[in-house]
Design a protein around this motif. Structure first.
Motif, short mmCIF file in Angstrom:
data_model
loop_
_atom_site.label_atom_id
_atom_site.label_comp_id
_atom_site.label_asym_id
_atom_site.label_seq_id
_atom_site.Cartn_x
_atom_site.Cartn_y
_atom_site.Cartn_z
N ALA A 196 15.42 4.47 -4.69
CA ALA A 196 15.49 3.63 -3.49
C ALA A 196 16.87 2.99 -3.37
O ALA A 196 17.44 2.93 -2.27
N ALA A 197 17.43 2.53 -4.47
CA ALA A 197 18.77 1.93 -4.45
C ALA A 197 19.81 2.97 -4.06
O ALA A 197 20.74 2.66 -3.30
N PHE A 241 7.60 4.05 -1.80
CA PHE A 241 8.52 3.41 -0.86
C PHE A 241 7.74 2.58 0.15
O PHE A 241 6.65 2.97 0.55
N PRO A 242 8.32 1.47 0.60
CA PRO A 242 7.65 0.66 1.61
C PRO A 242 7.79 1.27 3.00
O PRO A 242 8.62 2.13 3.24
N VAL A 243 6.98 0.81 3.93
CA VAL A 243 7.09 1.21 5.33
C VAL A 243 8.36 0.62 5.92
O VAL A 243 9.09 1.29 6.66
N CYS A 250 -1.59 3.84 5.82
CA CYS A 250 -1.48 2.63 5.00
C CYS A 250 -1.98 1.41 5.78
O CYS A 250 -2.71 0.57 5.24
N ALA A 251 -1.61 1.32 7.06
CA ALA A 251 -2.08 0.20 7.89
C ALA A 251 -3.59 0.23 8.04
O ALA A 251 -4.25 -0.81 7.96
N GLU A 267 0.83 -1.20 0.00
CA GLU A 267 0.00 0.00 0.00
C GLU A 267 0.87 1.25 0.00
O GLU A 267 0.63 2.20 -0.73
N SER A 268 1.90 1.26 0.82
CA SER A 268 2.81 2.39 0.90
C SER A 268 3.57 2.58 -0.42
O SER A 268 3.74 3.70 -0.90
#
Length: 190
Positions: free
Chosen positions: A174-175, A46-48, A114-115, A39-40
């Motif tokens: 992100a990398a 980007f992820p949580v 997101c949660a 969801e994020s």
């Protein structure tokens, strides 16, 4: 960013609080964590949680978070045990019954949003319904059957699967952040 077990524990604790109880089935918790990251990624790129995600026989999994739940790491040294206790009967439980969302200071407002969105959509499902849902390529096309093993799900594949425009650029960014974090971590060690 680097993996933050305390943040992962707080995310699971938040989901347990949303469930209105003191525990969640391990499989359900693992699936929900993956879906919160997804969801994020969809909304922010980007992820949580900064960790590898893998295709495993029961669907996609955040690998380090799963390792902490499984007891592969010391929960005392990282703050995990401040929020969660050892699993028993295939459940992951709150360390204390009086934990409140206000104590979960590692989670941003965006993480909570997101949660909440994931809980709203999937909280009513059983662990097996979630497993089946995440196995369906119409729902989670980035998961691939690992034939009893485990294969990495690259961030770029998730970005494409959730329809992020410029997914390749997000993956490169992100990398770059990971390389910067590694450089700072290396400088701190020396």
């Amino acid at each position: 960013m680097s993996y933050e077990p305390r943040k992962a524990a707080q995310l699971i604790a938040y989901l347990i609080i949303k469930a209105g109880g003191n525990s969640l089935k391990v499989l359900k918790a693992v699936k929900l964590v993956y879906l919160v990251d997804r969801e994020s990624i969809q909304h922010f790129g980007f992820p949580v949680l900064d960790e590898k995600r893998c295709s495993m026989p029961h669907g996609p999994v955040n690998s380090l978070t799963y390792g902490y739940i499984a007891g592969d790491y010391d929960p005392e040294e990282c703050g995990w045990s401040d929020y969660l206790r050892d699993r028993e009967n295939h459940n992951v439980a709150l360390a204390r019954q009086d934990i409140t969302p206000d104590e979960l200071d590692e989670l941003s407002d965006a993480d909570i949003a997101c949660a909440d969105a994931v809980w709203e959509r999937f909280g009513h499902m059983t662990q097996w319904q979630l497993r089946d849902w995440t196995h369906d390529p119409r729902n989670v096309p980035e998961w691939e059957d690992p034939n009893g093993g485990s294969t990495i799900i690259p961030l770029q594949r998730i970005l494409h699967a959730v329809g992020v425009a410029n997914a390749d650029d997000f993956a490169d960014t992100a990398a770059s952040f990971k390389l910067i974090d590694q450089a700072f971590e290396s400088a701190r060690v020396h």
